[in-house]
Design a protein around this motif. Sequence first.
Motif, mmCIF file in Angstrom:
data_model
loop_
_atom_site.group_PDB
_atom_site.id
_atom_site.type_symbol
_atom_site.label_atom_id
_atom_site.label_comp_id
_atom_site.label_asym_id
_atom_site.label_seq_id
_atom_site.Cartn_x
_atom_site.Cartn_y
_atom_site.Cartn_z
ATOM 1 N N UNK A 10 8.532 -3.969 44.883
ATOM 2 C CA UNK A 10 7.717 -3.540 43.750
ATOM 3 C C UNK A 10 7.758 -2.022 43.602
ATOM 4 N N UNK A 11 7.592 -1.294 44.702
ATOM 5 C CA UNK A 11 7.595 0.178 44.616
ATOM 6 C C UNK A 11 8.978 0.709 44.268
ATOM 7 N N UNK A 12 10.043 0.040 44.700
ATOM 8 C CA UNK A 12 11.401 0.452 44.341
ATOM 9 C C UNK A 12 11.612 0.287 42.840
ATOM 10 N N UNK A 13 11.162 -0.813 42.282
ATOM 11 C CA UNK A 13 11.287 -1.063 40.839
ATOM 12 C C UNK A 13 10.511 -0.020 40.047
ATOM 13 N N UNK A 14 9.281 0.284 40.466
ATOM 14 C CA UNK A 14 8.459 1.292 39.782
ATOM 15 C C UNK A 14 9.138 2.658 39.850
#
Length: 60
Positions: free
Chosen positions: A48-52
């Motif tokens: 999730x943090x990589x996508x954001x």
Amino acid sequence: MEEHIQSEEKKLPKWKILLKKFGIGGIIFFTVKGIITSTLIYFLGKNFWIIIRDYFANLF
């Protein structure tokens, strides 16, 4: 008769009471369910943090 059953349950350790309540299958089910849930939370949270981060990097 009920007093005898209640006194037996008080003497049993916590894990034996749970084993009696859920059975071997239930304990295995909840253990596997917990492992799968923990794994999903870890990897989905990480991704999730990589996508954001990638989304904001592409914006700017």
